[in-house]
Enzyme design. Structure first.
Site, PDB file in Angstrom:
ATOM      1  N   ALA A  72       5.361   4.283  -0.006  1.00  0.00           N
ATOM      2  CA  ALA A  72       4.866   3.709   1.249  1.00  0.00           C
ATOM      3  C   ALA A  72       3.478   4.219   1.562  1.00  0.00           C
ATOM      4  O   ALA A  72       3.049   5.250   1.035  1.00  0.00           O
ATOM      5  CB  ALA A  72       5.811   4.074   2.393  1.00  0.00           C
ATOM      6  N   ASN A  73       2.777   3.494   2.390  1.00  0.00           N
ATOM      7  CA  ASN A  73       1.518   3.940   2.978  1.00  0.00           C
ATOM      8  C   ASN A  73       1.802   4.384   4.403  1.00  0.00           C
ATOM      9  O   ASN A  73       2.665   3.826   5.059  1.00  0.00           O
ATOM     10  CB  ASN A  73       0.526   2.776   3.033  1.00  0.00           C
ATOM     11  CG  ASN A  73      -0.195   2.579   1.726  1.00  0.00           C
ATOM     12  OD1 ASN A  73       0.204   3.111   0.705  1.00  0.00           O
ATOM     13  ND2 ASN A  73      -1.259   1.813   1.769  1.00  0.00           N
ATOM     14  N   ARG A  74       1.052   5.372   4.844  1.00  0.00           N
ATOM     15  CA  ARG A  74       1.137   5.750   6.255  1.00  0.00           C
ATOM     16  C   ARG A  74       0.422   4.689   7.071  1.00  0.00           C
ATOM     17  O   ARG A  74      -0.783   4.525   6.959  1.00  0.00           O
ATOM     18  CB  ARG A  74       0.442   7.080   6.504  1.00  0.00           C
ATOM     19  CG  ARG A  74       1.109   8.240   5.822  1.00  0.00           C
ATOM     20  CD  ARG A  74       0.476   9.560   6.259  1.00  0.00           C
ATOM     21  NE  ARG A  74       0.799  10.594   5.311  1.00  0.00           N
ATOM     22  CZ  ARG A  74       1.985  11.204   5.256  1.00  0.00           C
ATOM     23  NH1 ARG A  74       2.931  10.875   6.114  1.00  0.00           N
ATOM     24  NH2 ARG A  74       2.221  12.136   4.351  1.00  0.00           N
ATOM     25  N   ALA A 111      -1.999  -1.797   5.726  1.00  0.00           N
ATOM     26  CA  ALA A 111      -2.285  -0.801   4.684  1.00  0.00           C
ATOM     27  C   ALA A 111      -1.424  -1.160   3.483  1.00  0.00           C
ATOM     28  O   ALA A 111      -0.330  -0.639   3.299  1.00  0.00           O
ATOM     29  CB  ALA A 111      -1.954   0.595   5.190  1.00  0.00           C
TER      30      ALA A 111
END
Lengths: 248, 248
Positions: B39-41, B105
């Site tokens: 995942a991306n933050r 993102a």
């Protein structure tokens, strides 16, 4: 406030009064770089429900939680962590405990070398993601000689051969019970995410111990939590009765 | 309800009345196996704020959002996705649009071969995590010949050389503007997570275009959204005025 006061009074005479119960909950997030991480699917609902049920049964409860979007359960001391290593440190700091319930979905692996700066796409080259094993919190606590909680309970989220995997995990980790979930079933989660039971409100659970396997009826996570807390109270009582008989 | 009705009336005469604005928001989650993902933050707060601001300015808004814990903005059509490939498909399905704001993102990489069953620790062997490049949604839409939105806006979350990286990204992607964020700063997020600005409510932003770089004052994400929506309305108006002058 009256309801809270009444609940506190009931808890003071509850089945777990005077006991310290440690619960882990939620996923861990393992950083790849400042903006990316590896995560496990876990809503934290089951672990938080267990912590809440133990508190209602009168226990002092420490809840070590990874990143979740849930309110803190009432009457529970919450320690927030992000990574598996932080979770282990918080668990060790919370000992001693009478019972420990490891409901968190801890990442088995982390990235070997976390990048301090955001990784960049560099033409067609894909950066190799070297992984290294995280500490095994369940086995680490279950195999302690000094300071082992009297009852150590692990969870197993499986997509196939649920019972066999749980029995193997019980032996491998050295814990007393495994609560095994079949995450291949859709538990009513509306997220549309595969393995929907991870965030679902209902749970099909098997309690696996050296004594055998119990299939629990499909129930809400709150009901699973109450049933588990009842079992924990019985097991701790039985140990104390046996202890008194051995040392009269 | 009166407030909502008043807002709808104002929106009908707003600066973006009659326009379709497409916004992406949130992270993407790229499955490793049924229980793990990369995942991306990204909280999705900035993208959702832009969608809300565009709707208040009278636009028809389609918001394509990855997994976030945010309410749907009022008056916005929301399409929920998990992976970058799902996001691209939802974006393409939402075209044509007058302006497209790619605030999500999106993960640059996904796991090359998603495992159908949960990966197991196998002694000391660490499974190799082979990655493959995700579709580049921003460049893919910005470089379309047919059906390109008249205004294509990307975001850049950077931890160093913010402006230089944003200018390089503008050229590489073929988009019209880049809104660049310095995520190495703490924007007031209380999460304790590194790169705290990703979930923060305040944002230090630079608007990078072929015309130059504007440093915007540090502002809330709602203020950044309003400012961006004003700019989008001006740019679309200017294009239409130029178009009328060229084709009298």
């Amino acid at each position: 406030e009256i309801a809270e006061a009444a609940e506190a009074l009931l808890a003071a005479g509850g089945a777990l009064a005077g006991k310290h119960v440690l619960v882990t909950s939620g996923p861990t997030h393992e950083p790849i770089d400042p903006v990316r991480y590896i995560a496990n699917r876990s809503s934290g609902k089951q672990g938080h429900a267990i912590a809440a049920a133990a508190a209602r049964a009168g226990a002092r409860v420490t809840l070590v939680s990874g990143p979740v979007n849930l309110p803190d359960p009432a009457g529970v001391e919450v320690r927030r962590v992000e990574t598996a290593r932080e979770m282990l440190a918080a668990v060790e700091a919370a000992l001693p405990a009478d019972a420990a319930v490891f409901a968190a979905a801890v990442a088995d692996w982390r990235v070997a070398a976390e990048a301090g700066q955001k990784l960049k796409k560099d033409g067609n080259a894909i950066p190799p993601l070297a992984l290294t094993e995280n500490p095994d919190i369940l086995a680490g606590i279950a195999r302690r000689v000094a300071g082992r909680p009297r009852l150590v309970i692990g969870f197993a989220a499986e997509t196939q051969n649920v019972i066999a995997h749980a029995q193997a995990k019980l032996a491998r980790k050295g814990c007393d019970w495994i609560l095994a979930n079949d995450v291949s079933q859709d538990g009513g989660d509306q997220s549309g995410i595969p393995g929907g039971v991870m965030g679902a409100d209902r749970n099909a659970v098997h309690l696996v111990s050296a004594a055998g396997v119990e299939d629990w009826p499909t129930a809400s996570k709150a009901e699973v939590a109450r049933r588990l807390v009842d079992r924990i109270a019985e097991a701790l009582d039985r140990q104390e009765t046996l202890g008194r008989q051995e040392n009269p």
